[in-house]
Write a protein that holds these residues in place. Structure first.
Motif, PDB file in Angstrom:
ATOM      1  N   LEU A  22      38.786 -15.732  34.450  1.00  0.00           N
ATOM      2  CA  LEU A  22      38.042 -16.119  35.205  1.00  0.00           C
ATOM      3  C   LEU A  22      37.376 -17.598  34.447  1.00  0.00           C
ATOM      4  CD1 LEU A  22      35.323 -16.198  37.331  1.00  0.00           C
ATOM      5  CD2 LEU A  22      34.255 -14.690  35.662  1.00  0.00           C
ATOM      6  N   ARG A  23      37.952 -16.762  33.015  1.00  0.00           N
ATOM      7  CA  ARG A  23      36.832 -18.066  31.886  1.00  0.00           C
ATOM      8  C   ARG A  23      38.192 -19.169  31.854  1.00  0.00           C
ATOM      9  NH1 ARG A  23      34.626 -19.491  27.889  1.00  0.00           N
ATOM     10  NH2 ARG A  23      33.177 -17.432  27.919  1.00  0.00           N
ATOM     11  N   TYR A  24      39.054 -18.981  31.917  1.00  0.00           N
ATOM     12  CA  TYR A  24      40.635 -20.505  32.704  1.00  0.00           C
ATOM     13  C   TYR A  24      40.750 -20.107  33.945  1.00  0.00           C
ATOM     14  CZ  TYR A  24      40.759 -18.994  27.720  1.00  0.00           C
ATOM     15  OH  TYR A  24      40.101 -19.003  26.036  1.00  0.00           O
ATOM     16  N   HIS A  25      40.319 -20.272  34.655  1.00  0.00           N
ATOM     17  CA  HIS A  25      40.347 -19.909  36.475  1.00  0.00           C
ATOM     18  C   HIS A  25      41.661 -20.221  36.356  1.00  0.00           C
ATOM     19  CE1 HIS A  25      40.475 -24.449  34.038  1.00  0.00           C
ATOM     20  NE2 HIS A  25      38.832 -24.000  33.989  1.00  0.00           N
ATOM     21  N   ASN A  94      39.645 -19.948  47.083  1.00  0.00           N
ATOM     22  CA  ASN A  94      39.632 -21.402  48.352  1.00  0.00           C
ATOM     23  C   ASN A  94      40.842 -21.983  47.605  1.00  0.00           C
ATOM     24  OD1 ASN A  94      39.695 -22.658  50.496  1.00  0.00           O
ATOM     25  ND2 ASN A  94      37.530 -23.605  50.018  1.00  0.00           N
ATOM     26  N   LEU A  95      41.889 -22.364  48.237  1.00  0.00           N
ATOM     27  CA  LEU A  95      42.709 -21.883  48.390  1.00  0.00           C
ATOM     28  C   LEU A  95      43.885 -22.466  48.947  1.00  0.00           C
ATOM     29  CD1 LEU A  95      44.825 -18.829  45.573  1.00  0.00           C
ATOM     30  CD2 LEU A  95      43.629 -21.096  44.922  1.00  0.00           C
ATOM     31  N   ILE A 188      43.448 -23.691  38.400  1.00  0.00           N
ATOM     32  CA  ILE A 188      43.353 -23.587  39.958  1.00  0.00           C
ATOM     33  C   ILE A 188      41.919 -24.841  39.548  1.00  0.00           C
ATOM     34  CG2 ILE A 188      45.233 -22.319  40.372  1.00  0.00           C
ATOM     35  CD1 ILE A 188      42.970 -20.871  41.003  1.00  0.00           C
ATOM     36  N   GLY A 189      41.419 -24.575  38.595  1.00  0.00           N
ATOM     37  CA  GLY A 189      40.454 -25.378  38.706  1.00  0.00           C
ATOM     38  C   GLY A 189      38.895 -24.491  39.340  1.00  0.00           C
ATOM     39  N   THR A 190      37.339 -25.227  38.675  1.00  0.00           N
ATOM     40  CA  THR A 190      36.923 -23.667  38.515  1.00  0.00           C
ATOM     41  C   THR A 190      36.483 -24.104  40.649  1.00  0.00           C
ATOM     42  OG1 THR A 190      35.756 -26.385  37.955  1.00  0.00           O
ATOM     43  CG2 THR A 190      35.888 -24.422  36.060  1.00  0.00           C
ATOM     44  N   ASP A 217      28.512 -21.256  30.919  1.00  0.00           N
ATOM     45  CA  ASP A 217      29.405 -21.971  30.789  1.00  0.00           C
ATOM     46  C   ASP A 217      30.257 -23.072  31.024  1.00  0.00           C
ATOM     47  OD1 ASP A 217      27.679 -21.593  28.415  1.00  0.00           O
ATOM     48  OD2 ASP A 217      29.106 -20.632  27.781  1.00  0.00           O
ATOM     49  N   VAL A 218      31.448 -21.902  31.987  1.00  0.00           N
ATOM     50  CA  VAL A 218      32.519 -22.817  32.661  1.00  0.00           C
ATOM     51  C   VAL A 218      31.629 -23.231  34.038  1.00  0.00           C
ATOM     52  CG1 VAL A 218      34.862 -21.935  33.556  1.00  0.00           C
ATOM     53  CG2 VAL A 218      34.296 -21.218  31.105  1.00  0.00           C
TER      54      VAL A 218
END
Length: 244
Positions: A22-25, A94-95, A188-190, A217-218
């Motif tokens: 989650l933090r690094y998506h 959402n991919l 994959i981006g936030t 924060d993210v």
């Protein structure tokens, strides 16, 4: 299009480790030999002496890394297997921009090339081949067969009916030169992370603070959080909004 990924929450792991995806998506693509089904993405070759040769499966392991996602976040079985007995969480993504293919489920037999059929074809084409050379010639024959790649694709995207509840889709990363690492993490981006679903045994006392910090924060606070609980109407988990 929504896809879901189940994540564990090992009680011995730190909150930082638990929430790393989650933090690094990031989305993890793994080698097929890491899968828990011994028939998954396996393409067996029976040697002349009746033993199993995995060199065809090794082609998949060498050139592909695979991310497995589900369309079903409601499965009590998947929560039990993949999310630390309901103490973990699920991320909703959402991919739609990432190429993927749905897994098909059939009452399949193992993907195994028939030695006798291949041997007959080779002996007809190369009648003078020696018995010591036959095994290597058989593999070369398979590699030159137009149906070989389709056979491998069928092995990757077909699972036994016992796994149908997973409603799995697979995302593929291919490298023609081959890969040595067992997995790769792709950012994959936030904006592609839409929601987090917390298991009904989720350890809020240990994990809520870290989760709240990451969302703020993210993601700027713009990610939906839900809490799972057993449905009273059917065998499924249902979700209610959860405020951290």
């Amino acid at each position: 299009m929504n896809f879901f990924k189940y994540y564990s929450a090992n009680p011995k792991a730190s909150s930082e480790e638990i929430f790393a995806p989650l933090r690094y998506h990031s989305l993890r693509y793994v080698s097929a030999d890491q899968f828990n089904d011994p028939y998954d993405s396996k393409c067996f070759f029976e040697t002349l002496d009746g033993n199993r040769d995995d060199s065809l499966s090794d082609t998949i392991n060498r050139h592909l890394r695979i991310a497995c996602m589900s369309r079903n976040p409601h499965s009590p079985i998947m929560w039990a297997h993949y999310a630390t007995h309901h103490a973990g969480y699920v991320l909703g993504y959402n991919l739609e921009n990432l190429p993927n293919k749905a897994v098909e489920y059939e009452d399949i037999e193992p993907f195994c090339y028939s030695t006798s059929k291949i041997r007959e074809a080779i002996l007809k084409k190369y009648p003078d081949v020696s018995s010591s050379e036959l095994g290597d010639v058989m593999k070369e024959y398979l590699l030159s067969d137009d149906s070989y790649m389709q056979y491998l694709m069928d092995a990757i995207f077909t699972k036994h009916l016992d796994w149908k509840y997973e409603e799995e889709h697979r995302f593929i990363d291919f490298n023609q030169e081959g890969m040595s690492d067992k997995y790769i993490d792709i950012d994959i981006g936030t904006t592609n992370v839409e929601s987090i679903l917390l298991g009904y045994k989720f350890d809020h006392e240990k994990l809520d603070y870290e989760l709240k910090s990451i969302i703020k924060d993210v993601f700027g606070g713009s990610i939906d959080v839900y809490k799972a609980e057993p449905s009273l109407e059917k065998y499924a988990m249902k979700f209610k909004p959860y405020k951290l």
